[in-house]
Write a protein that holds these residues in place. Structure first.
Motif, PDB file in Angstrom:
ATOM      1  N   ALA A  19      30.926  37.541  40.053  1.00 55.64           N
ATOM      2  CA  ALA A  19      31.964  37.835  39.188  1.00 55.64           C
ATOM      3  C   ALA A  19      32.731  36.647  39.388  1.00 55.64           C
ATOM      4  CB  ALA A  19      32.682  38.999  40.197  1.00 55.64           C
ATOM      5  N   GLU A  20      33.687  36.626  38.239  1.00 55.19           N
ATOM      6  CA  GLU A  20      34.570  35.526  37.701  1.00 55.19           C
ATOM      7  C   GLU A  20      36.270  36.350  38.202  1.00 55.19           C
ATOM      8  OE1 GLU A  20      34.596  32.795  34.344  1.00 55.19           O
ATOM      9  OE2 GLU A  20      36.003  34.312  34.351  1.00 55.19           O
ATOM     10  N   PHE A  21      36.551  35.577  38.801  1.00 49.96           N
ATOM     11  CA  PHE A  21      38.300  36.073  39.338  1.00 49.96           C
ATOM     12  C   PHE A  21      38.977  35.247  38.420  1.00 49.96           C
ATOM     13  CE2 PHE A  21      36.366  38.357  42.368  1.00 49.96           C
ATOM     14  CZ  PHE A  21      36.516  39.632  41.831  1.00 49.96           C
ATOM     15  N   ARG A  32      43.087  40.643  51.446  1.00 50.69           N
ATOM     16  CA  ARG A  32      43.638  41.382  49.861  1.00 50.69           C
ATOM     17  C   ARG A  32      43.686  39.524  49.238  1.00 50.69           C
ATOM     18  NH1 ARG A  32      49.202  41.317  51.227  1.00 50.69           N
ATOM     19  NH2 ARG A  32      48.881  41.421  53.198  1.00 50.69           N
ATOM     20  N   HIS A  33      43.789  39.899  48.013  1.00 50.73           N
ATOM     21  CA  HIS A  33      43.935  38.441  47.384  1.00 50.73           C
ATOM     22  C   HIS A  33      44.604  39.410  46.151  1.00 50.73           C
ATOM     23  CE1 HIS A  33      40.136  37.062  48.664  1.00 50.73           C
ATOM     24  NE2 HIS A  33      39.578  37.628  48.629  1.00 50.73           N
ATOM     25  N   HIS A  34      46.194  38.483  45.840  1.00 48.62           N
ATOM     26  CA  HIS A  34      47.230  38.827  45.020  1.00 48.62           C
ATOM     27  C   HIS A  34      47.733  37.355  43.976  1.00 48.62           C
ATOM     28  CE1 HIS A  34      48.459  42.093  47.525  1.00 48.62           C
ATOM     29  NE2 HIS A  34      48.886  41.415  48.598  1.00 48.62           N
ATOM     30  N   GLY A  35      47.530  38.310  42.631  1.00 47.84           N
ATOM     31  CA  GLY A  35      47.457  36.993  41.633  1.00 47.84           C
ATOM     32  C   GLY A  35      46.385  36.848  41.025  1.00 47.84           C
ATOM     33  N   GLN A  36      45.613  37.875  41.257  1.00 47.19           N
ATOM     34  CA  GLN A  36      43.550  37.309  40.664  1.00 47.19           C
ATOM     35  C   GLN A  36      43.164  38.925  39.971  1.00 47.19           C
ATOM     36  OE1 GLN A  36      41.284  35.801  42.894  1.00 47.19           O
ATOM     37  NE2 GLN A  36      43.078  34.602  44.450  1.00 47.19           N
ATOM     38  N   HIS A  37      42.850  38.896  39.087  1.00 49.90           N
ATOM     39  CA  HIS A  37      41.780  40.108  38.633  1.00 49.90           C
ATOM     40  C   HIS A  37      40.683  38.876  37.555  1.00 49.90           C
ATOM     41  CE1 HIS A  37      43.314  37.572  34.277  1.00 49.90           C
ATOM     42  NE2 HIS A  37      41.989  38.351  33.855  1.00 49.90           N
ATOM     43  N   ALA A  75      31.527  42.548  54.670  1.00 44.63           N
ATOM     44  CA  ALA A  75      32.930  42.022  54.215  1.00 44.63           C
ATOM     45  C   ALA A  75      33.723  42.262  53.428  1.00 44.63           C
ATOM     46  CB  ALA A  75      32.634  40.683  54.184  1.00 44.63           C
ATOM     47  N   MET A  76      34.433  43.069  53.324  1.00 42.81           N
ATOM     48  CA  MET A  76      35.586  43.841  52.232  1.00 42.81           C
ATOM     49  C   MET A  76      36.504  42.942  51.843  1.00 42.81           C
ATOM     50  SD  MET A  76      35.427  47.241  53.091  1.00 42.81           S
ATOM     51  CE  MET A  76      35.947  48.293  52.525  1.00 42.81           C
ATOM     52  N   ASP A  77      36.835  42.558  50.478  1.00 48.20           N
ATOM     53  CA  ASP A  77      38.022  41.988  49.686  1.00 48.20           C
ATOM     54  C   ASP A  77      37.793  42.768  48.649  1.00 48.20           C
ATOM     55  OD1 ASP A  77      36.737  39.701  51.685  1.00 48.20           O
ATOM     56  OD2 ASP A  77      37.509  38.461  50.328  1.00 48.20           O
ATOM     57  N   TYR A  78      40.063  42.779  48.938  1.00 48.61           N
ATOM     58  CA  TYR A  78      40.542  43.862  47.070  1.00 48.61           C
ATOM     59  C   TYR A  78      41.559  42.649  45.816  1.00 48.61           C
ATOM     60  CZ  TYR A  78      43.222  47.485  45.804  1.00 48.61           C
ATOM     61  OH  TYR A  78      43.483  48.672  45.107  1.00 48.61           O
ATOM     62  N   PHE A  79      41.049  42.875  45.560  1.00 49.42           N
ATOM     63  CA  PHE A  79      41.595  41.521  44.620  1.00 49.42           C
ATOM     64  C   PHE A  79      42.742  42.476  43.281  1.00 49.42           C
ATOM     65  CE2 PHE A  79      37.777  39.953  45.183  1.00 49.42           C
ATOM     66  CZ  PHE A  79      37.861  38.965  45.629  1.00 49.42           C
ATOM     67  N   THR A  80      44.238  41.940  43.134  1.00 51.79           N
ATOM     68  CA  THR A  80      44.594  42.975  42.660  1.00 51.79           C
ATOM     69  C   THR A  80      45.657  41.630  41.674  1.00 51.79           C
ATOM     70  OG1 THR A  80      47.118  44.053  42.537  1.00 51.79           O
ATOM     71  CG2 THR A  80      46.496  42.950  44.661  1.00 51.79           C
ATOM     72  N   PRO A  81      46.326  41.856  40.661  1.00 51.44           N
ATOM     73  CA  PRO A  81      46.729  40.819  39.648  1.00 51.44           C
ATOM     74  C   PRO A  81      48.077  40.746  39.910  1.00 51.44           C
ATOM     75  CG  PRO A  81      46.511  42.727  38.334  1.00 51.44           C
ATOM     76  CD  PRO A  81      45.531  43.041  39.254  1.00 51.44           C
ATOM     77  N   SER A  82      49.029  42.281  40.862  1.00 46.17           N
ATOM     78  CA  SER A  82      50.011  42.232  41.669  1.00 46.17           C
ATOM     79  C   SER A  82      50.597  41.428  42.829  1.00 46.17           C
ATOM     80  CB  SER A  82      50.805  42.896  41.232  1.00 46.17           C
ATOM     81  OG  SER A  82      50.454  44.348  41.776  1.00 46.17           O
TER      82      SER A  82
END
Ligand SMILES: Cc1cc2nc3c(=O)[nH]c(=O)nc-3n(C[C@H](O)[C@H](O)[C@H](O)COP(=O)(O)OP(=O)(O)OC[C@H]3O[C@@H](n4cnc5c(N)ncnc54)[C@H](O)[C@@H]3O)c2cc1C
Length: 444
Positions: free
Chosen positions: A277-279, A261-266, A230-237
């Motif tokens: 990991a905590e986001f 994709r997970h947006h609005g998270q860092h 499983a691959m997940d990608y996190f971006t704050p924008s």
């Protein structure tokens, strides 16, 4: 043992010559401004940092200025070709391929101080070094690159890279190599959860976190166990990249490849032992996720000693974090004898070696104008480019500037910037490194 398994290794001589001929005419390799007249001056010039920007300026100014005293402050003995680190972390390049001695590039007439700078007194025109000695300047070029702020992620430090399933291509060449090993170990484990992160700050080579996701995906597909990973990608924008069409392309590609994709998270904290990991989300709430592999990209800023000086931006989007220069002339907004180049400057885009190549002639021209009591007339248009690797053996040569993404004619007529191609990969794998070294030597 060599790890190179690049498909570009299949290139025959005829194909390379053809590509090279195309490149000869390309603007990326153009030798602009090298016929300029030599200027006699006794100015004391201090260059802080001898990486891409500092080394290029040392060479350009030693060729252009007759009689100047030029000092470069650079603590490292070796020059790192950082654009090669994604290829090291992806198992495509041997690490040694990215390292050269600084003496290979440093011009004879430039003094090299190896003691790092720790302070800048912009009023007194004075730099303080770590041994408490000082350097007075008439002109200062700030080319320190940026600082990696791993400490802003609770529990994280660059020493952890390579252990506990943690990778981070940014920390150093050694870290890129250990990232490669951590990815190898994850894939050898036969499956599990991979997390790929980006921070809530500007970063150098904004494409690198995406490249790491795509090259890891390539390697997972190569072992024919895609469903086990499983691959997940996190971006704050909300987007994936500063340029909208690239962002849209990437969203579609991630969705098609099953990278969530997970947006609005860092990433805000990590527990290496527990592999958790905590986001932090936009509303301040947090979510904890398990991982078998995580690629960490730290928050970035100007180095602390630049932040503590009067040269740091006092207001606007770069306040307190980045060097306060005019984004077009690269001259300091309040101290005209100070210029900035490279990753340290406050600019909306632009933290790449390709930008440094475009900035160096502008800094040279405006510095010479300043020595002659003329206003700065050369302007940087924000040019930057990213060979965005989308697969091992495929890339897109994305080019853009301050105004918009398509204002530029593509540097290479045979590469469509909106298409993935093997030619763009060859450019990244074979041809950009010699161009980069020519830039350091002030030849392009
Ligand atoms: C993983 C990765 C992939 C990348 N991929 C690409 C790519 O594909 N294409 C591209 O164009 N760019 C890429 N880049 C970005 C490119 O490497 C940088 O944008 C470029 O090196 C910036 O040049 P610089 O001179 O500002 O900083 P650097 O090249 O980082 O040089 C800064 C120098 O300042 C020195 N320094 C730091 N602190 C002090 C101090 N206190 N006193 C004195 N000296 C100091 C450092 O030792 C260093 O040598 C990538 C970078 C990374 C990390």
């Amino acid at each position: 043992m060599t790890r190179q398994h690049s498909p570009a290794g299949q290139l025959d001589r005829r194909q390379l010559l053809k590509l090279g001929a195309g490149l000869g005419a390309a603007s990326f390799f153009s030798a602009a401004n090298l016929q300029a007249k030599t200027i006699a001056t006794r100015a004391r010039i201090v260059i802080l940092g001898g990486g891409a920007g500092g080394m290029a300026m040392a060479n350009r100014l030693s060729q252009r200025l007759d009689g100047a005293s030029i000092t470069i402050v650079e603590p490292r003995e070796r020059h790192h070709y950082q654009p090669g680190w994604t290829l090291v972390a992806s198992g495509v390049w041997n690490p040694e391929r990215t390292v050269r001695a600084n003496t290979d590039f440093l011009p004879r007439r430039v003094d090299w101080t190896r003691t790092p700078a720790v302070g800048i007194d912009a009023e007194q025109h004075r730099v303080t070094l770590a041994d408490a000695s000082t350097l007075d300047y008439d002109i200062l070029i700030v080319a320190t690159g940026l600082q990696l702020n791993y400490h802003l992620i609770d529990g994280m430090s660059p020493e952890l890279v390579g252990d506990h399933g943690i990778g981070s291509v940014y920390a150093s060449l050694e870290a890129a190599t250990r990232t490669r090993d951590a990815i190898d170990a994850w894939i050898a484990g036969g499956g599990g959860q991979g997390l790929f992160t980006t921070p809530p700050t500007a970063i150098k080579c904004a494409g690198a976190p995406i490249k790491m996701a795509f090259t890891t995906l390539s390697r997972i597909k190569a072992v024919e166990r895609r469903d086990a990973f499983a691959m997940d990608y996190f971006t704050p924008s909300d987007g994936m990249f500063s340029q909208p069409w690239i962002s849209d392309f990437l969203k579609q590609r991630f969705d098609r490849e099953g990278i969530t994709r997970h947006h609005g998270q860092h990433l805000s904290a990590i527990d290496p032992g527990a592999r958790q990991a905590e986001f932090t989300l936009r509303d301040g709430s947090t979510e904890v996720r398990d991982f078998d592999f995580i690629h960490v990209v730290p928050p970035m800023s100007a180095p602390d000693f630049v932040k503590a000086s009067d040269l740091i931006a006092k207001q606007g989007p770069f306040a307190g974090e980045w060097l306060d220069v005019d984004i077009h002339t690269l001259q300091h907004n309040r101290y005209p004898e100070v210029f900035g180049i490279g990753d340290v400057i406050g600019a909306p885009i632009n933290k790449t070696g390709a930008s440094v190549k475009a900035q160096a002639p502008v800094v040279e021209a405006n510095l010479v104008a300043h020595l002659q009591d003329q206003p700065p007339s050369a302007r940087h248009d924000g040019y930057t480019s990213c060979p965005l690797i989308t697969d091992i053996g495929k890339a897109m040569l994305v080019e853009f500037g301050y105004d918009n993404d398509l204002a530029f004619l593509p540097s290479f007529s045979f590469i469509d910037p909106k298409e993935e191609s093997w030619a763009a990969w060859v450019l990244k794998d074979y041809l950009l490194q010699p161009a980069y070294y020519a830039m350091l030597e002030g030849r392009i």
